[in-house]
Design a protein around this motif. Structure first.
Motif, PDB file in Angstrom:
ATOM      1  N   LEU A  77       0.792  -1.232   0.000  1.00 35.89           N
ATOM      2  CA  LEU A  77       0.000   0.000   0.000  1.00 35.89           C
ATOM      3  C   LEU A  77       0.828   1.288   0.000  1.00 35.89           C
ATOM      4  CD1 LEU A  77      -2.759  -1.192   2.485  1.00 35.89           C
ATOM      5  CD2 LEU A  77      -3.042  -0.767   0.036  1.00 35.89           C
ATOM      6  N   HIS A  78       1.843   1.377   0.850  1.00 35.69           N
ATOM      7  CA  HIS A  78       2.632   2.611   0.932  1.00 35.69           C
ATOM      8  C   HIS A  78       3.358   2.889  -0.378  1.00 35.69           C
ATOM      9  CE1 HIS A  78       1.934   1.519   5.124  1.00 35.69           C
ATOM     10  NE2 HIS A  78       1.940   2.824   5.342  1.00 35.69           N
ATOM     11  N   GLU A  79       3.931   1.832  -0.954  1.00 39.98           N
ATOM     12  CA  GLU A  79       4.640   1.997  -2.223  1.00 39.98           C
ATOM     13  C   GLU A  79       3.679   2.238  -3.385  1.00 39.98           C
ATOM     14  OE1 GLU A  79       7.886   2.541  -2.723  1.00 39.98           O
ATOM     15  OE2 GLU A  79       7.831   2.600  -0.537  1.00 39.98           O
ATOM     16  N   ALA A  80       2.491   1.662  -3.310  1.00 43.42           N
ATOM     17  CA  ALA A  80       1.483   1.916  -4.357  1.00 43.42           C
ATOM     18  C   ALA A  80       1.120   3.395  -4.386  1.00 43.42           C
ATOM     19  CB  ALA A  80       0.245   1.069  -4.116  1.00 43.42           C
ATOM     20  N   LEU A  81       0.913   3.978  -3.210  1.00 43.90           N
ATOM     21  CA  LEU A  81       0.569   5.406  -3.147  1.00 43.90           C
ATOM     22  C   LEU A  81       1.725   6.265  -3.641  1.00 43.90           C
ATOM     23  CD1 LEU A  81      -1.612   7.443  -2.377  1.00 43.90           C
ATOM     24  CD2 LEU A  81      -0.614   7.505  -0.074  1.00 43.90           C
ATOM     25  N   VAL A  99      -1.782  -5.103   0.874  1.00 39.15           N
ATOM     26  CA  VAL A  99      -0.797  -5.608   1.828  1.00 39.15           C
ATOM     27  C   VAL A  99       0.000  -4.418   2.338  1.00 39.15           C
ATOM     28  CG1 VAL A  99       1.319  -6.997   2.029  1.00 39.15           C
ATOM     29  CG2 VAL A  99      -0.576  -7.822   0.650  1.00 39.15           C
ATOM     30  N   SER A 100       0.358  -4.431   3.613  1.00 38.50           N
ATOM     31  CA  SER A 100       1.156  -3.339   4.160  1.00 38.50           C
ATOM     32  C   SER A 100       2.436  -3.870   4.799  1.00 38.50           C
ATOM     33  CB  SER A 100       0.343  -2.574   5.215  1.00 38.50           C
ATOM     34  OG  SER A 100       1.124  -1.539   5.774  1.00 38.50           O
ATOM     35  N   PRO A 112       1.096   8.224   9.408  1.00 34.35           N
ATOM     36  CA  PRO A 112      -0.067   7.322   9.409  1.00 34.35           C
ATOM     37  C   PRO A 112       0.139   6.141   8.461  1.00 34.35           C
ATOM     38  CG  PRO A 112      -0.516   9.246   8.061  1.00 34.35           C
ATOM     39  CD  PRO A 112       0.827   9.474   8.694  1.00 34.35           C
ATOM     40  N   ALA A 113      -0.502   5.030   8.775  1.00 33.02           N
ATOM     41  CA  ALA A 113      -0.495   3.873   7.880  1.00 33.02           C
ATOM     42  C   ALA A 113      -1.447   4.152   6.717  1.00 33.02           C
ATOM     43  CB  ALA A 113      -0.935   2.622   8.627  1.00 33.02           C
ATOM     44  N   ILE A 114      -1.057   3.708   5.542  1.00 32.54           N
ATOM     45  CA  ILE A 114      -1.876   3.865   4.342  1.00 32.54           C
ATOM     46  C   ILE A 114      -2.850   2.692   4.271  1.00 32.54           C
ATOM     47  CG2 ILE A 114      -1.830   3.993   1.810  1.00 32.54           C
ATOM     48  CD1 ILE A 114      -0.550   6.408   3.273  1.00 32.54           C
ATOM     49  N   THR A 115      -4.079   2.975   3.866  1.00 32.21           N
ATOM     50  CA  THR A 115      -5.089   1.931   3.721  1.00 32.21           C
ATOM     51  C   THR A 115      -5.547   1.863   2.261  1.00 32.21           C
ATOM     52  OG1 THR A 115      -6.965   3.410   4.093  1.00 32.21           O
ATOM     53  CG2 THR A 115      -5.937   2.426   6.066  1.00 32.21           C
ATOM     54  N   ALA A 116      -6.270   0.792   1.943  1.00 29.30           N
ATOM     55  CA  ALA A 116      -6.821   0.662   0.590  1.00 29.30           C
ATOM     56  C   ALA A 116      -7.779   1.818   0.285  1.00 29.30           C
ATOM     57  CB  ALA A 116      -7.526  -0.681   0.432  1.00 29.30           C
ATOM     58  N   LYS A 117      -8.480   2.301   1.300  1.00 27.59           N
ATOM     59  CA  LYS A 117      -9.383   3.436   1.103  1.00 27.59           C
ATOM     60  C   LYS A 117      -8.597   4.688   0.698  1.00 27.59           C
ATOM     61  CE  LYS A 117     -13.086   6.038   3.267  1.00 27.59           C
ATOM     62  NZ  LYS A 117     -13.929   6.235   4.434  1.00 27.59           N
TER      63      LYS A 117
END
Length: 191
Positions: A77-81, A99-100, A112-117
């Motif tokens: 997720l973090h790398e996707a963003l 996946v995180s 903050p943690a990144i979420t799918a939302k």
């Protein structure tokens, strides 16, 4: 085929090298000119790993300029963003795993943690298509990359490259038992 740019991002240990090679060989099996480059950084310590693939006519460098990728594959997720913000062009497609692998600032409570939302919101704001890949059913995280490859094949995201081309690539890259296990995941996500 005009040039088509693919940016793959994740962290060390997620199988980005195999995913990149499978995509590159699949493109080559389809008879399309392609070049690629990997940037490993601190891959052995969970650091960022990026692969760039450019295919089509009149390509002379594997590097993709900012906001020029047609397709971004985010292994977490973090790398996707980050890939969405750096590489993906407006109207492009982001395929990401839900996946995180939290970076250190998140673990320390400094970010903050990144979420799918968060990803879905950013994609909507950026005018790009988002495809979330749920890999929770895959018990061996080393094979989650096959879920992304299967999703790319299922949606025909790389023009001119078929499931057959990717299957030939996997046969070239993997030995018997590894091929059988990885192909099972690839086929499941490609269906």
């Amino acid at each position: 085929m005009k040039s088509y740019n693919i940016y793959i991002t994740g962290v060390g240990g997620q199988g980005i090298g195999l995913l990149s090679q499978a995509l590159l060989r699949g493109i080559d099996n389809a008879g399309i000119n392609a070049i690629a480059v990997d940037t490993h950084g601190l891959a052995q310590r969970g650091g960022v790993v990026v692969s760039s693939i450019r295919c089509g006519e009149k390509i002379h460098s594997p590097l993709i300029m900012n906001h020029c990728a047609d397709l971004v594959l985010g292994m977490e997720l973090h790398e996707a963003l980050r890939g969405l913000g750096i590489a993906l062009k407006k109207g492009g497609t982001l395929v990401y795993m839900d996946v995180s692998w939290q970076p250190l600032p998140v673990r320390l409570g400094q970010a903050p943690a990144i979420t799918a939302k968060d990803i879905q919101t950013a994609c909507k704001d950026s005018g790009v298509t988002a495809i979330k890949v749920d890999t929770r059913s895959i018990t061996d995280s080393r094979m989650q990359n096959m879920a992304l490859l299967g999703t790319v094949a299922k949606h025909g995201l790389i023009p001119g490259v078929s499931k057959k081309d990717y299957n030939m690539a996997l046969k070239d890259l993997l030995t018997e038992e590894m091929l059988k296990n990885n192909r099972k995941i690839f086929d499941g996500y490609c269906a």
